[in-house]
Design a protein around this motif. Structure first.
Motif, PDB file in Angstrom:
ATOM      1  N   LEU A 406     -61.388 -41.308  62.534  1.00  0.00           N
ATOM      2  CA  LEU A 406     -62.364 -40.674  63.411  1.00  0.00           C
ATOM      3  C   LEU A 406     -62.234 -39.163  63.356  1.00  0.00           C
ATOM      4  O   LEU A 406     -63.242 -38.439  63.278  1.00  0.00           O
ATOM      5  CB  LEU A 406     -62.160 -41.157  64.856  1.00  0.00           C
ATOM      6  N   GLY A 407     -60.999 -38.685  63.391  1.00  0.00           N
ATOM      7  CA  GLY A 407     -60.771 -37.247  63.414  1.00  0.00           C
ATOM      8  C   GLY A 407     -61.292 -36.561  62.167  1.00  0.00           C
ATOM      9  O   GLY A 407     -61.903 -35.502  62.214  1.00  0.00           O
ATOM     10  N   ARG A 408     -61.054 -37.204  61.063  1.00  0.00           N
ATOM     11  CA  ARG A 408     -61.418 -36.643  59.768  1.00  0.00           C
ATOM     12  C   ARG A 408     -62.905 -36.315  59.653  1.00  0.00           C
ATOM     13  O   ARG A 408     -63.285 -35.291  59.102  1.00  0.00           O
ATOM     14  CB  ARG A 408     -61.067 -37.666  58.696  1.00  0.00           C
ATOM     15  N   VAL A 409     -63.752 -37.223  60.212  1.00  0.00           N
ATOM     16  CA  VAL A 409     -65.193 -36.980  60.098  1.00  0.00           C
ATOM     17  C   VAL A 409     -65.735 -36.204  61.301  1.00  0.00           C
ATOM     18  O   VAL A 409     -66.933 -36.064  61.465  1.00  0.00           O
ATOM     19  CB  VAL A 409     -65.980 -38.303  59.942  1.00  0.00           C
ATOM     20  N   GLY A 410     -64.820 -35.724  62.144  1.00  0.00           N
ATOM     21  CA  GLY A 410     -65.267 -34.860  63.231  1.00  0.00           C
ATOM     22  C   GLY A 410     -65.599 -35.577  64.526  1.00  0.00           C
ATOM     23  O   GLY A 410     -66.061 -34.953  65.482  1.00  0.00           O
ATOM     24  N   ARG A 411     -65.343 -36.880  64.585  1.00  0.00           N
ATOM     25  CA  ARG A 411     -65.618 -37.605  65.842  1.00  0.00           C
ATOM     26  C   ARG A 411     -64.373 -37.518  66.729  1.00  0.00           C
ATOM     27  O   ARG A 411     -63.733 -38.502  67.068  1.00  0.00           O
ATOM     28  CB  ARG A 411     -65.999 -39.053  65.519  1.00  0.00           C
ATOM     29  N   VAL A 412     -64.104 -36.268  67.130  1.00  0.00           N
ATOM     30  CA  VAL A 412     -62.839 -35.960  67.784  1.00  0.00           C
ATOM     31  C   VAL A 412     -62.759 -36.566  69.186  1.00  0.00           C
ATOM     32  O   VAL A 412     -61.730 -37.095  69.600  1.00  0.00           O
ATOM     33  CB  VAL A 412     -62.637 -34.426  67.829  1.00  0.00           C
ATOM     34  N   LYS A 413     -63.867 -36.488  69.913  1.00  0.00           N
ATOM     35  CA  LYS A 413     -63.874 -37.052  71.274  1.00  0.00           C
ATOM     36  C   LYS A 413     -63.611 -38.546  71.249  1.00  0.00           C
ATOM     37  O   LYS A 413     -62.844 -39.081  72.044  1.00  0.00           O
ATOM     38  CB  LYS A 413     -65.224 -36.784  71.946  1.00  0.00           C
ATOM     39  N   GLU A 414     -64.262 -39.228  70.301  1.00  0.00           N
ATOM     40  CA  GLU A 414     -64.043 -40.673  70.168  1.00  0.00           C
ATOM     41  C   GLU A 414     -62.597 -40.975  69.838  1.00  0.00           C
ATOM     42  O   GLU A 414     -62.019 -41.950  70.347  1.00  0.00           O
ATOM     43  CB  GLU A 414     -64.932 -41.251  69.060  1.00  0.00           C
ATOM     44  N   ALA A 415     -62.032 -40.124  68.980  1.00  0.00           N
ATOM     45  CA  ALA A 415     -60.632 -40.317  68.613  1.00  0.00           C
ATOM     46  C   ALA A 415     -59.751 -40.215  69.856  1.00  0.00           C
ATOM     47  O   ALA A 415     -58.834 -41.010  70.053  1.00  0.00           O
ATOM     48  CB  ALA A 415     -60.207 -39.284  67.574  1.00  0.00           C
ATOM     49  N   TYR A 416     -60.096 -39.251  70.710  1.00  0.00           N
ATOM     50  CA  TYR A 416     -59.318 -39.056  71.929  1.00  0.00           C
ATOM     51  C   TYR A 416     -59.398 -40.289  72.833  1.00  0.00           C
ATOM     52  O   TYR A 416     -58.399 -40.788  73.339  1.00  0.00           O
ATOM     53  CB  TYR A 416     -59.830 -37.815  72.669  1.00  0.00           C
ATOM     54  N   LYS A 417     -60.633 -40.791  72.985  1.00  0.00           N
ATOM     55  CA  LYS A 417     -60.818 -41.995  73.810  1.00  0.00           C
ATOM     56  C   LYS A 417     -60.059 -43.173  73.217  1.00  0.00           C
ATOM     57  O   LYS A 417     -59.451 -43.971  73.926  1.00  0.00           O
ATOM     58  CB  LYS A 417     -62.316 -42.350  73.894  1.00  0.00           C
ATOM     59  N   PHE A 418     -60.108 -43.249  71.891  1.00  0.00           N
ATOM     60  CA  PHE A 418     -59.427 -44.349  71.208  1.00  0.00           C
ATOM     61  C   PHE A 418     -57.923 -44.310  71.491  1.00  0.00           C
ATOM     62  O   PHE A 418     -57.309 -45.338  71.792  1.00  0.00           O
ATOM     63  CB  PHE A 418     -59.690 -44.258  69.700  1.00  0.00           C
ATOM     64  N   ILE A 419     -57.363 -43.108  71.444  1.00  0.00           N
ATOM     65  CA  ILE A 419     -55.923 -42.980  71.710  1.00  0.00           C
ATOM     66  C   ILE A 419     -55.609 -43.466  73.119  1.00  0.00           C
ATOM     67  O   ILE A 419     -54.630 -44.173  73.353  1.00  0.00           O
ATOM     68  CB  ILE A 419     -55.463 -41.508  71.552  1.00  0.00           C
TER      69      ILE A 419
END
Length: 631
Positions: A406-419
């Motif tokens: 997720l982070g790699r393609v710029g979906r940073v917020k989603e990555a945060y929620k995922f964590i």
DNA sequence: CGACACAGAC
């Protein structure tokens, strides 16, 4: 075989009277046993079993013995247990076969229980069963039980037996009880090179390298296993070059390597990136007709992949007839590491179609491929399918891949929620991956949050400090960056020095930052200056923000200019044929300035440069890199 | 007789 001789010489009291090996039924028995010995899987065993019952041979202990052995060998331990349970008066040989089978299947504590049960049933032990149960204790690291067996063996007079002694040495050696190990050794009647090998192995297990090599020097006739123990131990202790030295010495002394030896040497090659030697081992395997079993096959695939020769790895993979999960795992991970995401995914799908059951490692490989290749949707699909279709609970490694994805393609917020929604606690690697994404996609707030978590929780390594510091300086926050640097200095963490190596003429040359130890240092530094000039002409200017130390610009420039990878590349340029590929292995991540510079070097010198850093490969060619500048 | 490979993210 040897058990048989033993059986016919000293029949146990529990063998029914009509079971003498040479009675009239023995022809039938021999036939059945021969049939059993040919079995390769459990499906071939069951019909024989029903035949045996039909012929009334089900109480023949010789036949049962063979059943127990062959079932265990075919990985059908449940069947082994079933047959044993149906035996009325199992003798000591059957107990031994069962314990061996259980140990072979990794059920060593069950094996120990069976031994206790045997003693409780008043079955008198022998050397064989004592050795077997000791083996179970060795593998299960059950020192207490091992000592009990030892005491018992002394009372019953089995301790003069050589294999019992060897097992006892192993027991004490693996458990770090070196005094007891030596005591058993000293009681042996004559010098025994195998016993010395056991000692070497034990010392290497506990990182006592010099003790191991002292014993090694004492061995009169060093055979294949003895050399292999030494080489393997060095590899496992991180002494790759030393291991290769021993391997060369082994060759000089004309001791043949076997499958195990080459697996160990290949592992050293792959960790060093020693492609030339790795190739040499490959041809050795072919010349001496060593079997490419799944260990050797995986090791070869792994070696070629980790040396950046992914095509060679694939060639090995294709020639292998019987592939196991591990074979696929190595190949999939190899593709992933070398930026061949689609190949990794394709192979994964093919293996599923062919009916090979994937393991958690398979998914680490294929998810890594997805994250490196930016295959977001597919990655998620696999992540779901792993849980639903394959019933594998995701581990932190799998979660890590998704965060990276997720982070790699710029979906940073989603990555945060995922964590936040993960079933496991995020570790410093997860937060580090997330922070890197924040740095690249310019998300200061989220990154700042992650950085604080990383620093406050203390669960971190030096790489993390560097990453956090680089994060701040990439936003121009030099004070914060400096503060992090000073925290690193205050911490007890020892910074692993950056080191790049290159293999030339079968030798590994290592370079550290600003290294001046190399005999050809003059030529290397001359080349470096020449490269700098030509690069400036190409429009290269050093990126100074990657060095966030409080030093003057020209000093920063100098600090960059002598990064170890530059020295290794310059040495490659002067010591290899024009236009040939240069392969570099670096122990840390490559910095972005070196990355930019190497791209240009590949262009102006018309060379392929393949660089393995801590995490992955960079294939530089004609001014660009296979990682597409995201790593 | 004693030795065995594949394992992520920064």
């Amino acid at each position: 075989m040897s058990c048989f001789t033993q059986v016919s010489i000293t029949p146990s009291i529990h063998i029914p009277p009509n079971s003498n090996y040479n009675n009239p039924k023995s022809h039938h028995r021999k036939q059945t046993i021969t049939l059993l010995q040919k079995c390769k899987n459990v499906n071939q065993i069951t019909p024989i079993h029903s035949n045996v019952i039909k012929n009334g041979q089900q109480h023949d202990q010789f036949i049962i013995f063979e059943f127990l052995r062959v079932c265990s060998k075919c990985d059908a331990i449940d069947y082994t247990l079933k047959i044993f349970q149906q035996t009325q008066y199992p003798n000591v040989f059957l107990y031994t076969a069962l314990i061996d089978g259980l140990v072979f299947s990794g059920l060593y504590s069950h094996g120990i229980r069976i031994y206790v049960e045997m003693i409780e049933n008043f079955i008198f032990p022998d050397n064989f069963v004592i050795s077997s149960v000791l083996k179970a204790c060795v593998i299960g690291l059950d020192l207490r039980m091992g000592r009990e067996v030892h005491t018992q063996a002394i009372k019953l007079g089995f301790c003069s037996n050589r294999s019992v002694r060897l097992k006892l040495m192993e027991l004490y050696g693996k458990n770090r009880e070196f005094e007891d190990m030596k005591r058993v050794f000293d009681e042996m009647p004559e010098r025994d090179d195998v016993a010395l090998t056991v000692m070497i192995s034990s010392y290497l297990d506990h990182e006592l390298l010099s003790r191991a090599s002292n014993i090694f020097d004492m061995v009169k006739v060093k055979d294949t296993v003895c050399w292999t123990v030494m080489i393997d131990g060095l590899v496992r202790n991180g002494k790759m070059n030393k291991a290769l030295e021993y391997f060369r010495q082994m060759q000089r002394e004309a001791v043949r390597a076997n499958e195990v030896t080459v697996v160990c040497v290949l592992s050293a090659c792959s960790q060093l990136g020693a492609l030339e030697l790795g190739k040499w081992i490959h041809s050795y395997i072919e010349n001496y007709d060593l079997k490419i079993n799944h260990f050797v096959g995986s090791a070869l695939i792994n070696m070629y992949s980790r040396c950046g020769s992914i095509d060679e790895a694939e060639r090995v993979f294709k020639t292998m007839k019987d592939r196991e999960v591990s074979t696929y795992n190595s190949m999939i991970m190899g593709f992933a590491l070398n930026g061949k995401s689609l190949n990794a995914v394709e192979l994964f799908q093919r293996m599923i179609e062919e009916g090979t059951k994937p393991t958690n490692i398979t998914f680490v490989g294929v998810l890594t491929a997805c994250s490196h290749g930016g295959l977001v949707d597919f990655g998620f699909e696999i992540f779901q399918s792993m849980q639903i279709d394959h019933c594998i609970e995701p581990q932190i490694e799998h979660y890590g891949c998704i965060v990276d994805l997720l982070g790699r393609v710029g979906r940073v917020k989603e990555a945060y929620k995922f964590i936040q929604n993960m079933k496991v606690m995020p570790d410093y690697i997860i937060w580090g991956s997330f922070l890197n994404a924040c740095k690249i996609h310019k998300k200061f707030e989220l990154g700042d949050h992650a950085a604080k978590i990383l620093l406050n929780h203390g669960y971190t390594d030096t790489g993390t400090y560097v990453l956090v510091s680089n994060f701040y300086s990439s936003f121009g926050k030099y004070e914060e960056a400096l503060l992090v640097r000073s925290k690193l200095k205050e911490s007890d963490l020892e910074k692993e020095p950056g080191c790049s190596s290159i293999e030339v003429n079968n030798e590994i040359h290592e370079f550290f930052l600003g290294d001046i130890r190399h005999p050809q240092k003059k030529e290397i530094y001359k080349k470096l200056v020449e490269m700098e000039k030509r690069l400036r002409f190409e429009g290269y200017y050093p990126q100074l923000d990657v060095v966030s130390q409080d030093i003057m610009d020209h000093e920063k420039e100098r600090a960059l200019a002598i990064h170890s990878e530059r020295l290794a590349i310059c040495y490659g340029l002067i010591s290899t044929e024009p236009l040939s590929t240069i392969r570099i292995v670096k122990n840390l991540r490559v910095c972005s300035d070196c990355h930019t510079m190497i791209k240009l070097v590949s262009k102006i010198t018309n060379r392929k440069i393949i660089m393995r850093d801590r995490n992955r490969f960079h294939h530089f060619e004609n001014g660009s890199c296979s990682c597409a500048d995201y790593w």
